[in-house]
Scaffold this active site. Structure first.
Site, PDB file in Angstrom:
ATOM      1  CE  LYS A 178      -1.681   2.754   2.865  1.00 50.89           C
ATOM      2  NZ  LYS A 178      -1.571   4.014   2.102  1.00 50.89           N
ATOM      3  CD  GLU A 253      14.793   1.459   7.086  1.00 49.42           C
ATOM      4  OE1 GLU A 253      15.244   2.549   7.465  1.00 49.42           O
ATOM      5  OE2 GLU A 253      15.453   0.414   7.086  1.00 49.42           O
ATOM      6  CB  CYS A 287      14.041   9.533   6.180  1.00 44.52           C
ATOM      7  SG  CYS A 287      14.936   8.540   4.988  1.00 44.52           S
ATOM      8  CD  GLU A 388      11.236  12.984  10.228  1.00 41.83           C
ATOM      9  OE1 GLU A 388      10.154  12.490  10.583  1.00 41.83           O
ATOM     10  OE2 GLU A 388      12.012  12.423   9.443  1.00 41.83           O
TER      11      GLU A 388
HETATM   12  P1  NAD Z   1       3.158   8.373   7.485  1.00 43.66           P
HETATM   13  O1  NAD Z   1       3.594   7.604   8.672  1.00 43.66           O
HETATM   14  O2  NAD Z   1       2.130   9.413   7.643  1.00 43.66           O
HETATM   15  O3  NAD Z   1       2.589   7.392   6.360  1.00 43.66           O
HETATM   16  C1  NAD Z   1       3.355   6.324   5.858  1.00 43.66           C
HETATM   17  C2  NAD Z   1       2.430   5.282   5.287  1.00 43.66           C
HETATM   18  O4  NAD Z   1       1.698   4.684   6.348  1.00 43.66           O
HETATM   19  C3  NAD Z   1       1.397   5.817   4.294  1.00 43.66           C
HETATM   20  O5  NAD Z   1       1.263   4.894   3.234  1.00 43.66           O
HETATM   21  C4  NAD Z   1       0.135   5.852   5.140  1.00 43.66           C
HETATM   22  O6  NAD Z   1      -1.050   5.750   4.388  1.00 43.66           O
HETATM   23  C5  NAD Z   1       0.338   4.614   5.988  1.00 43.66           C
HETATM   24  N1  NAD Z   1      -0.474   4.509   7.204  1.00 43.66           N
HETATM   25  C6  NAD Z   1      -0.962   5.506   7.976  1.00 43.66           C
HETATM   26  N2  NAD Z   1      -1.674   4.978   9.009  1.00 43.66           N
HETATM   27  C7  NAD Z   1      -1.634   3.631   8.878  1.00 43.66           C
HETATM   28  C8  NAD Z   1      -2.176   2.539   9.615  1.00 43.66           C
HETATM   29  N3  NAD Z   1      -2.932   2.720  10.699  1.00 43.66           N
HETATM   30  N4  NAD Z   1      -1.923   1.284   9.196  1.00 43.66           N
HETATM   31  C9  NAD Z   1      -1.170   1.069   8.094  1.00 43.66           C
HETATM   32  N5  NAD Z   1      -0.643   2.059   7.348  1.00 43.66           N
HETATM   33  C10 NAD Z   1      -0.858   3.336   7.734  1.00 43.66           C
HETATM   34  O7  NAD Z   1       4.498   8.951   6.843  1.00 43.66           O
HETATM   35  P2  NAD Z   1       4.631   9.890   5.577  1.00 43.66           P
HETATM   36  O8  NAD Z   1       4.162  11.240   5.964  1.00 43.66           O
HETATM   37  O9  NAD Z   1       4.016   9.233   4.383  1.00 43.66           O
HETATM   38  O10 NAD Z   1       6.214   9.875   5.347  1.00 43.66           O
HETATM   39  C11 NAD Z   1       7.072  10.717   6.023  1.00 43.66           C
HETATM   40  C12 NAD Z   1       7.820   9.959   7.104  1.00 43.66           C
HETATM   41  O11 NAD Z   1       8.502   8.849   6.539  1.00 43.66           O
HETATM   42  C13 NAD Z   1       8.892  10.802   7.746  1.00 43.66           C
HETATM   43  O12 NAD Z   1       8.841  10.652   9.142  1.00 43.66           O
HETATM   44  C14 NAD Z   1      10.187  10.215   7.199  1.00 43.66           C
HETATM   45  O13 NAD Z   1      11.295  10.390   8.029  1.00 43.66           O
HETATM   46  C15 NAD Z   1       9.826   8.780   7.039  1.00 43.66           C
HETATM   47  N6  NAD Z   1      10.714   8.119   6.068  1.00 43.66           N
HETATM   48  C16 NAD Z   1      11.704   7.293   6.529  1.00 43.66           C
HETATM   49  C17 NAD Z   1      12.586   6.698   5.630  1.00 43.66           C
HETATM   50  C18 NAD Z   1      13.706   5.796   6.110  1.00 43.66           C
HETATM   51  O14 NAD Z   1      14.371   5.182   5.284  1.00 43.66           O
HETATM   52  N7  NAD Z   1      13.970   5.706   7.395  1.00 43.66           N
HETATM   53  C19 NAD Z   1      12.431   6.929   4.267  1.00 43.66           C
HETATM   54  C20 NAD Z   1      11.412   7.767   3.842  1.00 43.66           C
HETATM   55  C21 NAD Z   1      10.551   8.365   4.762  1.00 43.66           C
END
Ligand code: NAD
Length: 497
Positions: A178, A253, A287, A388
């Protein structure tokens, strides 16, 4: 290839709309206008996708593919992505508003990820065990984990997906992915590529929509063996807690708050130039962004003056604007959060040295742009240093000694990445060893390769992607003990009559 019906879910090798008939628009961040309309999955749709993945794993056809066959499929995926690179880069840049040139760099990285795991799967993975006993043949074999639920974010949509999909296919897993509801296009297009490359129906499935509905079953359903999540800390904790109910394997991650440490003896031109790239690349929506500048007191003024001056000169623009150096933030809501973060920092005593505002150019007014921002005079008690922002915001702290630089660099709940700038190699090695982050760059910032592990210490995550460990995440280790001369053990010998 014509990528048709990509707005529909992909379940068991076929496209279908969501069962509730609902849709969601994909908004182009540089204009605020809808550029695509995707079908929204219900949790029942996601469960149907999980069932398809479970069946494809259990029926044995996919598991009969040898490592060589899986490797060839991954090479074919890389070849098709190379052929269709322009189409993918366009779609990625349309969903994210990243500059087209950056979308092309992403595609090169993505192709290298598929080629890396095509090689990784061919390495020998059986280990003979010396048991110290005669007449026993003991070995460790690896097997796929099973059905994997994958959840990905919006900043590097296909790149983050490929870090999970390539090793999962290499290992022989099946999966349901997803992608972020904001950026589903390229992940959906990839499903067509996987089919063309020879992946059997049901092995790869994709659903789109909200995390709480379309995503939730991936961490709760008993037919999912592992959940691999990339995203924010709060969601990651929720996914981990949900997965605990069925004791799934979990890979996370998460975020970062990454220190970029400049010592007074650094090559200043390189350090300052890279400090800008470290934090403002992709408007800070990275990130591993070097969002915390730690600078030695004696060079603080010169370094910050120069960074602030150059931040003010950064040109914002749309993805196809040749003059633009970076683009818009992903959504209006995300820009609101970044603005609130900057306001909190200033309220806590930070000094605004650059940005802090939306751009004034009329042609950018409809997009979610925010000027590169520098906050000086920060310290680790401030929320802008600890939280962040995931936006184009640099906080600056000073230090006097090497020990203090390390202490500040580790004063965070996160542990994803960091950098140290110095011409003293011994100092660089000491600082690199002392920093508790998953990647440390010395006199550099941001480069990564598919052959090297990526992941976080502390609350930046669990497990690793890429490298060798990124393949191992998708494997179970099984011990097979073969007694070549079976005999009674006589542990419970028959008692007297
Ligand atoms: P987010 O946590 O809001 O969403 C990530 C994903 O989780 C989306 O697909 C979202 O729809 C899904 N999601 C939300 N609630 C859920 C649930 N209850 N069950 C299952 N899935 C759910 O994050 P974002 O805003 O999309 O991305 C930004 C974040 O990602 C930042 O904190 C960034 O640091 C992190 N990030 C980390 C890395 C890494 O390699 N460590 C890489 C890229 C982004």
């Amino acid at each position: 290839m014509a990528y048709e019906k990509i707005e529909q879910l992909f379940i068991n090798g076929a496209r279908r709309p969501g069962s509730a008939g609902e849709t969601r628009d994909v908004i182009h961040p540089a204009t605020g206008k809808s550029v695509a309309t995707f079908c929204e999955a219900t949790s029942d749709d996601t469960i149907a996708a999980i069932t398809a993945a479970r069946t494809a794993f259990d029926n044995g056809h996919w598991r009969s593919f040898s490592a060589e066959q899986r490797s060839k499929i991954l090479e074919r995926v890389a070849d098709i992505l190379t052929r269709d690179k322009d189409l993918f880069a366009e779609a990625e840049s349309r969903d994210t508003a990243k500059r087209i040139v950056e979308a092309h760099y992403d595609m090169d990285d993505i192709i290298s990820v598929f080629r890396h795991f095509a090689k990784e799967v061919l390495k020998p993975h059986v280990r003979e065990v010396n048991t110290g006993r005669e007449n026993v043949h003991s070995k460790i074999v690896v097997e796929p984990v099973g059905v994997v639920g994958m959840i990905t974010p919006w900043n590097y949509p296909l790149l983050q997906a490929s870090w999970k999909i390539a090793p999962a296919i290499a290992a022989g897993c099946t999966f349901v992915i997803k992608p972020s509801e904001l950026t589903p296009s390229t992940t959906s297009m990839l499903m067509e590529v996987l089919s063309e490359a020879g992946i059997p129906d049901g092995v790869a499935n994709a659903v789109y929509g909200a995390g709480a509905t379309a995503g939730e079953p991936l961490s709760t359903h008993p037919d999912v063996d592992m959940v691999s999540f990339t995203g924010g800390l709060t969601t990651g904790k929720h996914v981990m807690a949900s997965a605990a109910q069925t004791v799934k394997k979990v890979a996370l991650e998460l975020g970062g708050k990454n220190p970029n440490i400049i010592f007074a003896d650094a090559d200043m031109d390189a350090a300052i130039d890279n400090a800008l790239t470290a934090v403002f690349l992709h408007s800070g929506q990275v990130c591993s962004a070097g969002a915390r500048l730690l600078v030695e007191r004696s060079v603080h003024d010169n370094v910050v003056d120069e960074i602030a001056r150059r931040a003010d000169n950064i040109v914002l623009g749309s993805s196809h604007d040749d003059k633009a150096q970076t683009g818009a933030l992903i959504s209006a809501g995300h820009r609101d959060k970044v603005e609130a973060y900057v306001a909190a920092g200033i309220a806590e005593g930070a000094v605004l040295r650059a940005g802090g505002i939306r751009p004034t150019e009329p042609e950018l007014a409809d997009g979610f742009f925010f000027r590169p921002t520098v906050l000086d005079n920060c310290n680790t008690t401030m929320s802008c240093v600890q939280d962040e922002s995931f936006g184009p915001v640099l906080t600056v702290e000073v230090f006097d000694t090497e020990e203090e630089a390390v202490r500040l660099g580790n004063d965070t709940i996160f542990g994803l990445a960091g950098a140290v700038w110095t011409t003293d190699d011994d100092k660089a090695a000491r600082v690199a060893a002392a920093l508790r982050h998953g990647t440390i760059w010395i006199n550099d910032y941001h480069p990564y390769v598919a052959q090297a592990e990526w992941g976080g210490f502390k609350q930046s995550g669990v497990g690793r992607e890429l490298g060798e460990a990124g393949f191992a995440e998708y494997l179970e280790h099984k011990h097979i003990w073969h007694n070549l001369k079976p005999a009674p053990s006589e542990w419970f010998p028959e008692g007297p009559e």
